[in-house]
Design a protein around this motif. Sequence first.
Motif, PDB file in Angstrom:
ATOM      1  N   ARG A 262       0.838  -1.202   0.000  1.00  0.00           N
ATOM      2  CA  ARG A 262       0.000   0.000   0.000  1.00  0.00           C
ATOM      3  C   ARG A 262       0.876   1.257   0.000  1.00  0.00           C
ATOM      4  O   ARG A 262       1.911   1.301   0.651  1.00  0.00           O
ATOM      5  CB  ARG A 262      -0.932  -0.020   1.204  1.00  0.00           C
ATOM      6  N   PRO A 263       0.489   2.269  -0.711  1.00  0.00           N
ATOM      7  CA  PRO A 263       1.285   3.493  -0.751  1.00  0.00           C
ATOM      8  C   PRO A 263       1.229   4.237   0.576  1.00  0.00           C
ATOM      9  O   PRO A 263       0.253   4.165   1.305  1.00  0.00           O
ATOM     10  CB  PRO A 263       0.621   4.311  -1.862  1.00  0.00           C
ATOM     11  N   SER A 264       2.276   4.938   0.881  1.00  0.00           N
ATOM     12  CA  SER A 264       2.333   5.703   2.113  1.00  0.00           C
ATOM     13  C   SER A 264       1.795   7.107   1.870  1.00  0.00           C
ATOM     14  O   SER A 264       2.240   7.800   0.968  1.00  0.00           O
ATOM     15  CB  SER A 264       3.776   5.769   2.615  1.00  0.00           C
ATOM     16  N   THR A 265       0.824   7.511   2.667  1.00  0.00           N
ATOM     17  CA  THR A 265       0.280   8.862   2.593  1.00  0.00           C
ATOM     18  C   THR A 265       0.477   9.501   3.951  1.00  0.00           C
ATOM     19  O   THR A 265      -0.148   9.126   4.926  1.00  0.00           O
ATOM     20  CB  THR A 265      -1.224   8.818   2.230  1.00  0.00           C
ATOM     21  N   SER A 266       1.327  10.489   4.019  1.00  0.00           N
ATOM     22  CA  SER A 266       1.795  11.001   5.306  1.00  0.00           C
ATOM     23  C   SER A 266       0.668  11.481   6.202  1.00  0.00           C
ATOM     24  O   SER A 266       0.561  11.082   7.362  1.00  0.00           O
ATOM     25  CB  SER A 266       2.800  12.131   5.069  1.00  0.00           C
ATOM     26  N   THR A 267      -0.196  12.351   5.712  1.00  0.00           N
ATOM     27  CA  THR A 267      -1.241  12.903   6.568  1.00  0.00           C
ATOM     28  C   THR A 267      -2.237  11.832   6.978  1.00  0.00           C
ATOM     29  O   THR A 267      -2.659  11.775   8.146  1.00  0.00           O
ATOM     30  CB  THR A 267      -1.973  14.047   5.849  1.00  0.00           C
ATOM     31  N   LEU A 268      -2.621  10.983   6.054  1.00  0.00           N
ATOM     32  CA  LEU A 268      -3.580   9.937   6.394  1.00  0.00           C
ATOM     33  C   LEU A 268      -3.027   9.006   7.461  1.00  0.00           C
ATOM     34  O   LEU A 268      -3.791   8.454   8.266  1.00  0.00           O
ATOM     35  CB  LEU A 268      -3.972   9.151   5.144  1.00  0.00           C
TER      36      LEU A 268
ATOM     37  N   ASP B 147      -0.194  14.508  19.896  1.00  0.00           N
ATOM     38  CA  ASP B 147       0.999  13.820  19.391  1.00  0.00           C
ATOM     39  C   ASP B 147       1.291  14.123  17.925  1.00  0.00           C
ATOM     40  O   ASP B 147       2.419  13.936  17.473  1.00  0.00           O
ATOM     41  CB  ASP B 147       0.843  12.309  19.577  1.00  0.00           C
ATOM     42  N   ARG B 148       0.280  14.564  17.187  1.00  0.00           N
ATOM     43  CA  ARG B 148       0.504  14.790  15.763  1.00  0.00           C
ATOM     44  C   ARG B 148       0.679  16.262  15.405  1.00  0.00           C
ATOM     45  O   ARG B 148       0.875  16.598  14.222  1.00  0.00           O
ATOM     46  CB  ARG B 148      -0.634  14.200  14.939  1.00  0.00           C
ATOM     47  N   ALA B 149       0.618  17.150  16.358  1.00  0.00           N
ATOM     48  CA  ALA B 149       0.615  18.589  16.073  1.00  0.00           C
ATOM     49  C   ALA B 149       1.835  19.015  15.263  1.00  0.00           C
ATOM     50  O   ALA B 149       1.715  19.688  14.221  1.00  0.00           O
ATOM     51  CB  ALA B 149       0.533  19.377  17.383  1.00  0.00           C
ATOM     52  N   ILE B 150       3.033  18.678  15.724  1.00  0.00           N
ATOM     53  CA  ILE B 150       4.256  19.122  15.049  1.00  0.00           C
ATOM     54  C   ILE B 150       4.340  18.533  13.647  1.00  0.00           C
ATOM     55  O   ILE B 150       4.662  19.249  12.675  1.00  0.00           O
ATOM     56  CB  ILE B 150       5.495  18.735  15.883  1.00  0.00           C
ATOM     57  N   GLN B 151       4.022  17.246  13.518  1.00  0.00           N
ATOM     58  CA  GLN B 151       4.102  16.609  12.205  1.00  0.00           C
ATOM     59  C   GLN B 151       3.114  17.222  11.229  1.00  0.00           C
ATOM     60  O   GLN B 151       3.442  17.429  10.047  1.00  0.00           O
ATOM     61  CB  GLN B 151       3.837  15.100  12.347  1.00  0.00           C
ATOM     62  N   LEU B 152       1.910  17.528  11.700  1.00  0.00           N
ATOM     63  CA  LEU B 152       0.924  18.144  10.814  1.00  0.00           C
ATOM     64  C   LEU B 152       1.391  19.509  10.330  1.00  0.00           C
ATOM     65  O   LEU B 152       1.221  19.861   9.152  1.00  0.00           O
ATOM     66  CB  LEU B 152      -0.429  18.267  11.516  1.00  0.00           C
ATOM     67  N   GLU B 153       1.967  20.286  11.204  1.00  0.00           N
ATOM     68  CA  GLU B 153       2.439  21.611  10.793  1.00  0.00           C
ATOM     69  C   GLU B 153       3.580  21.497   9.795  1.00  0.00           C
ATOM     70  O   GLU B 153       3.663  22.282   8.834  1.00  0.00           O
ATOM     71  CB  GLU B 153       2.845  22.409  12.027  1.00  0.00           C
ATOM     72  N   GLU B 154       4.451  20.518   9.982  1.00  0.00           N
ATOM     73  CA  GLU B 154       5.537  20.312   9.020  1.00  0.00           C
ATOM     74  C   GLU B 154       4.973  19.911   7.663  1.00  0.00           C
ATOM     75  O   GLU B 154       5.402  20.409   6.611  1.00  0.00           O
ATOM     76  CB  GLU B 154       6.493  19.240   9.536  1.00  0.00           C
ATOM     77  N   LEU B 155       3.998  19.003   7.667  1.00  0.00           N
ATOM     78  CA  LEU B 155       3.388  18.561   6.411  1.00  0.00           C
ATOM     79  C   LEU B 155       2.612  19.700   5.756  1.00  0.00           C
ATOM     80  O   LEU B 155       2.594  19.832   4.527  1.00  0.00           O
ATOM     81  CB  LEU B 155       2.460  17.369   6.667  1.00  0.00           C
ATOM     82  N   ALA B 156       1.949  20.507   6.561  1.00  0.00           N
ATOM     83  CA  ALA B 156       1.181  21.629   6.020  1.00  0.00           C
ATOM     84  C   ALA B 156       2.068  22.641   5.323  1.00  0.00           C
ATOM     85  O   ALA B 156       1.645  23.317   4.375  1.00  0.00           O
ATOM     86  CB  ALA B 156       0.399  22.306   7.147  1.00  0.00           C
ATOM     87  N   ASN B 157       3.305  22.742   5.769  1.00  0.00           N
ATOM     88  CA  ASN B 157       4.235  23.708   5.186  1.00  0.00           C
ATOM     89  C   ASN B 157       5.069  23.130   4.052  1.00  0.00           C
ATOM     90  O   ASN B 157       5.447  23.848   3.128  1.00  0.00           O
ATOM     91  CB  ASN B 157       5.161  24.269   6.274  1.00  0.00           C
ATOM     92  N   GLN B 158       5.333  21.828   4.120  1.00  0.00           N
ATOM     93  CA  GLN B 158       6.221  21.248   3.099  1.00  0.00           C
ATOM     94  C   GLN B 158       5.873  19.789   2.813  1.00  0.00           C
ATOM     95  O   GLN B 158       6.756  18.933   2.735  1.00  0.00           O
ATOM     96  CB  GLN B 158       7.680  21.348   3.563  1.00  0.00           C
ATOM     97  N   GLY B 159       4.580  19.488   2.678  1.00  0.00           N
ATOM     98  CA  GLY B 159       4.164  18.131   2.377  1.00  0.00           C
ATOM     99  C   GLY B 159       4.634  17.665   1.010  1.00  0.00           C
ATOM    100  O   GLY B 159       5.074  18.462   0.169  1.00  0.00           O
ATOM    101  N   THR B 160       4.533  16.375   0.787  1.00  0.00           N
ATOM    102  CA  THR B 160       5.027  15.797  -0.461  1.00  0.00           C
ATOM    103  C   THR B 160       4.144  16.114  -1.659  1.00  0.00           C
ATOM    104  O   THR B 160       4.566  15.953  -2.798  1.00  0.00           O
ATOM    105  CB  THR B 160       5.137  14.273  -0.317  1.00  0.00           C
ATOM    106  N   SER B 161       2.908  16.558  -1.427  1.00  0.00           N
ATOM    107  CA  SER B 161       1.999  16.897  -2.526  1.00  0.00           C
ATOM    108  C   SER B 161       1.054  17.983  -2.046  1.00  0.00           C
ATOM    109  O   SER B 161       0.883  18.208  -0.848  1.00  0.00           O
ATOM    110  CB  SER B 161       1.199  15.666  -2.964  1.00  0.00           C
ATOM    111  N   SER B 162       0.416  18.645  -2.996  1.00  0.00           N
ATOM    112  CA  SER B 162      -0.541  19.685  -2.627  1.00  0.00           C
ATOM    113  C   SER B 162      -1.702  19.092  -1.844  1.00  0.00           C
ATOM    114  O   SER B 162      -2.228  19.726  -0.910  1.00  0.00           O
ATOM    115  CB  SER B 162      -1.048  20.401  -3.877  1.00  0.00           C
ATOM    116  N   LEU B 163      -2.146  17.873  -2.201  1.00  0.00           N
ATOM    117  CA  LEU B 163      -3.237  17.226  -1.478  1.00  0.00           C
ATOM    118  C   LEU B 163      -2.811  16.920  -0.045  1.00  0.00           C
ATOM    119  O   LEU B 163      -3.574  17.141   0.908  1.00  0.00           O
ATOM    120  CB  LEU B 163      -3.664  15.943  -2.194  1.00  0.00           C
ATOM    121  N   ASP B 164      -1.599  16.418   0.109  1.00  0.00           N
ATOM    122  CA  ASP B 164      -1.107  16.097   1.441  1.00  0.00           C
ATOM    123  C   ASP B 164      -1.020  17.351   2.309  1.00  0.00           C
ATOM    124  O   ASP B 164      -1.375  17.344   3.493  1.00  0.00           O
ATOM    125  CB  ASP B 164       0.263  15.416   1.333  1.00  0.00           C
TER     126      ASP B 164
END
Length: 757
Positions: free
Chosen positions: A74-80, A89-106
């Motif tokens: 299965r493909p890895s989807t960071s936010t999901l 526990d996910r606050a920091i990771q979400l902010e990092e993804l929101a600023n520099q996620g691997t895709s616009s959807l992510d």
Amino acid sequence: MLEQEQTQPKPLSSSNPQTVSKKRWFLWGAGLGGLALGGITSAVFLVGPAKLPFLDQWFGAQLINSGADLEDSRPSTSTLALASVSPTDRAIQLEELANQGTSSLDRARARYLRAVDLIEQDRGGQALPWLDGLEHEYDVLAPHILAKRAQAQAATGDAAKAQATWQALVKQYPNHPKAAEALFHLGKTNSAYWDRMIADHPSHPRSVEIAVNRLQQNPKQLDLMRLLARHGVYLPDIGSVLDRLRTDYGGQLTPDDWEAIGFAYWEIQRYGSAAEAYAKAPPSAINLYRAARGAQLDARGTVATTRYQALVQAFPSEKETGLALLKLAELEEKPDKAIAYLDQVINTFPDRTAEALMAKANILQAANSPQTALQIQQQVLKEHSGSEFAADLRWQQAEANFKKGDIQAAWEWARQLAQENPDSVHAPEAAFWVGKWAAQLGRTDEARQSYEYVLANYPGSYYAWRSAVLLGWDVGDFSTVRQKTPEVERPATRPEPLAGSAALRELYLLGQTRDAWSLWQVEHTDRVQPTVAQQFTDGLIRLGVNDNLDGIFMLSNLSFREQPDEKQEVAALKHHLDYWQALYPFPYLQSIEQWSQQRQLNPMLVTALIRQESRFEPKIRSVVGATGLMQVMPETAEWVANQINLKQYNLEDPQDNINLGTWYLDFTHREYNNNSLFAVASYNAGPGSVADWINRFGFNDPDKFVEEIPFPETKGYVEAVFENYWNYLRLYNPTVSEKLAQFSKSHANLVNSRLGK
């Protein structure tokens, strides 16, 4: 529940495993009518099974050694992957993804999820920047983003901006279900908006909420009661609303109203009331069937007979009519008339011929015509060899020969069943006992091949676990399973719903299960006869909001589909890991692990037992008062609480319930030297009953002991609990899963699958 000696605590479990679910197999009427007929009890043995040309090649041809690679594809989807992680526990990771996620959807998903977390933490002002302009790049959730923005604005105290945003949502998306949410909030200051919400979005949970509130203020509002009958079936007090509709407004109701009322009664298992409502509904085949079936379940046989006959007369070729004729035969006291009904089934509904023939044989057997009954049984075996009813006959013969000591004949019948009826409910058991009986006959290689065959072809069965044990796998036997602490590897992302809008799927994947549930109440319009995809989705959505009893029911009941195309859809669904992991979920895992560790119990065994007892429902009660997840009897809870000096507890609180339940499960283990077979049986039937069975039957062979348990409920309970245990093990323990994949191609393909990925 059985009475125990006063010196012994009563068993915690008191409900039949088959009645834990608050639904029954006839939920959708026709094909799920609970029509299992009694088995043949004749003392006359059938002739031995025919020797088929390929019998001796049976094992080798069926065994599969796949050697498949188990790497998760299965493909890895960071936010999901963060959807099930706590907001903190996910606050920091979400902010990092929101600023520099691997895709616009992510990135869009991360922004939305971070904003939702902040709003729920009452930090609406901090949520607003994450929502700014998000609807333009995340259009699938655009109405939901506007709603979150309004909530964030309200949290900051800016009521004017919040009102403007709610107004914008209604203007831009007037037909979207989320508009109901906006109208709900706007209606707090202007009730006209609530009138509009009810008129435009009657199925939305907010409309149901307002209808309930208005009826509390003024109970005499027929239109609002009609709304609840159609869209508020999930309400805990819906039964009283339906009763008032029948008694106070019966003369004003339309046939369509009665159909809605009948369905609602059916859903809450008030079948007698449902029957009377369906009798006034539009005269379709399914409505007439339920009017009759409900009366039969309400012990009104004469009424049921009249209604079944009306169905046969009005719809002579509909599938429900075949069921009606079988039920008429069941209700008919005169054998010749009952047989006439069955002959109608045989002549008109060929797909139910085997069922009708077996019912006919039962009638003839009871009427002292054993030879004629025997001929019909042989006809079933010859002309309908692949039917479930032929499998029933073969298994009855296998058991009868085993009981009289003819192991060779028992082996032959079981082997033919496994060969001729591979899809039968008896097939896993028969194939397993082929191995057991082969071992008794000194054919050890054949026994081993039989156990491997069970693993290959029935990897999710209780008998797969027993086969693995006898093959020497380190999966825990009855005498060792308590001490095991299996590794658990949970999926990184959620399964994907197969029905519903793109927005619903997105919300569910993001872990926004309450919003997904609200949306599903609007989108799911085929509740009486849902498609396979809709039923699967309904199960997932229910599980998402901890409606675990109905969620598991919806998923497991897919196996009872009868139409060929639907059966193919279900078979395809079962090739995906998502289906099985949804069917075997892990609610309340933290509490289960905590108390299992304290009691030195295998947490998977505790999870398996809870799944069987209550389907993870904290507030469910049996008819005798057993309460909550582990179905603790109040008197047993009091006894256990005294043992552990627990002064205050609430059986509906998961922590308290699992605390008390695991102590009792530890107690039953200690009573029997940590033998989990006896411990689990005692949990259901009480230590006194199990002690009596050990004295009566001995304990040379645990599999034979299980077969000899004289309480069908307890026998089924033991098998169900350990089948649950095995499924949790094979689905979540990487070592066992990998080993099983070497024997079962279907399991190997399963772990490499992921729906919608």
